[in-house]
Each structure stands twice: as structure tokens, then as C-alpha cells.
Enzyme design. Sequence first.
Site, short mmCIF file in Angstrom:
data_model
loop_
_atom_site.label_atom_id
_atom_site.label_comp_id
_atom_site.label_asym_id
_atom_site.label_seq_id
_atom_site.Cartn_x
_atom_site.Cartn_y
_atom_site.Cartn_z
N GLY A 1 -3.10 -16.57 5.55
CA GLY A 1 -3.84 -15.33 5.72
C GLY A 1 -4.75 -14.97 4.57
N ILE A 2 -4.78 -13.67 4.24
CA ILE A 2 -5.65 -13.17 3.19
C ILE A 2 -5.29 -13.79 1.84
CG2 ILE A 2 -6.28 -11.11 1.88
CD1 ILE A 2 -5.99 -9.50 4.48
N SER B 1 -4.28 -1.18 1.83
CA SER B 1 -4.70 -1.25 3.23
C SER B 1 -5.35 0.07 3.61
CB SER B 1 -3.48 -1.50 4.12
OG SER B 1 -3.79 -1.27 5.48
N TYR C 1 5.44 1.37 6.29
CA TYR C 1 4.42 0.46 5.77
C TYR C 1 3.30 1.26 5.10
CZ TYR C 1 0.34 -2.66 5.89
OH TYR C 1 -0.78 -3.39 5.57
#
Length: 263
Positions: A18-19, A141, A154
Site C-alpha cells: 500500500g502507501i 488521515s 480509528y
Amino acid sequence: MHIDLSGKTAIVTGSTGGIGLAIAQGLAASGASVIVNGRKDERVKEAIDTILEVVPKAQIQGFAGDLGTAQGCAALLDAHPRCEILVNNLGIYGPQDFFEIPDEQWTRFFEINVMSGVRLARAYLPAMQENSWGRVVFLSSESALNIPADMIHYGFTKTALLSIARGLAKRMAGTGVTVNSILPGPTFSEGLIDMLADEVKKTGKTLQEVGVEFVMKNRPSSIIQRPATVDEVANMVVYTCSPQASATTGAALRVDGGVIDSL
């Protein structure tokens, strides 16, 4: 703009996919010696091979260990006692109703998403300060500001990272060390691709088409109206780690496609 990170050692946590993998690859392509991290040796080796396919002369090492624990962080420090660039990318997520999240799950998210970065920053920053150069990046995020109702635990961890990064930037004031946070939005990482796989199979639509529908349904404020690619997020991180970004510190840098609806 030519970013040259030759002579710099970079640690990217949670970088086997992923990232994180895209960040590790981007830093390696810019000349940094990169330490790739994952929990399992096999995944770490696969990530290294993937990077070497794109950047054949990359200087890559691997560290397999669970950095969501104090013991794992200590083991990393023993193996790699110094770095000039620390990218705290490690993180987990998953939808769960607030009333069904037990204490242990709150603690698990906090230890992995927050304390891994706290422990490593605390360990690596003093040497960066002594050398008058360093870069620390926390992967937050857009959910840090747009707290998801189905992932409150989260969102809480990602908001915490903004506070830590801003505070550490102040703590490092005038030292030549910068600390920033990056706020991706919906991104075609492994997690999102896996989440959309059933819809792709069921509808026969492409992943890109289903990704656009997902964004417009769940993040209708998106301005790019699609998920970002992992490389688009990694590009921001690589710049933030560069000498050219020397006046950028204490910032919450958005790569969210305009999802956060504020000036």
C-alpha cells in the site's frame, strides 16, 4: 525539482504494501537507504524485491517485527540505531460500532497507530537534533477531521497523530529537524482494493469505476471524485522528507483529494 536523499537513512514503518511500500520506493528512488518494515520475513522480502524491480540500484534493508509493541520498537532500534528520516506509516483500521468496541480494541488501535510513532520518534529525534537535520512524518488521515461514525476508534488515533506531530515540531523548533503529518483520503491501497473486490466481481465493473462510486457515496465532498493512487500520496511524503521542504514543519498536509471541506 530534483530530490536527492543520498546519504540519508530512512525508516518506513508498515511498508510491505500500500502507501507504505510506495513511500519506501519513492524514497529509495531519491537515493535514500531505506529500511522496509513488516511483521513477517516473507512479506518484507517480497516488498524489497518489488522495490528492486523498479529501482534496481536501491539501497534496501528489511526489518521484520511488530512495531505495535514496545519490544518490537526496541528490536528495531537495536538493529538500526540511527536514521535521518522516520516515516510513521504503520496503522490499522476497520469498521466497528462504538457500542461494540471493547477496551482491548481501543488499546490495540492506540498501541499500533499512535504509540509506535511516539516510541520511535522519541528514540530517533535526539540524534537528528544533534546533527541539525532530520525529517519525521506521521501518516494521519482525513478521518482525523472527518471522524467516521463507524470507525470512531480509528479516527481518534489519527486525530492524536496531528497533535503529536504539531507538538513535536514545536519541540524541535530551530534545530533543523522538521515534523509533519500527512492526511490521505480514500486511496487505492490494498485495504480499499480488498474492500471493493466483491463489488467488482458482482457488477463486472472495473476497480476504477467501483472506486469512483465508493468515493462519491462515502466521501461526496471529494473534489477529484476518485480515490488517489498510493504514488500520489507517496509523492507528498517524499517531498516532505526532502531538503527542499526545510520550511515546512508543524503542518498537516492534505492529500485527500479535497474531501475535507474547509479552507
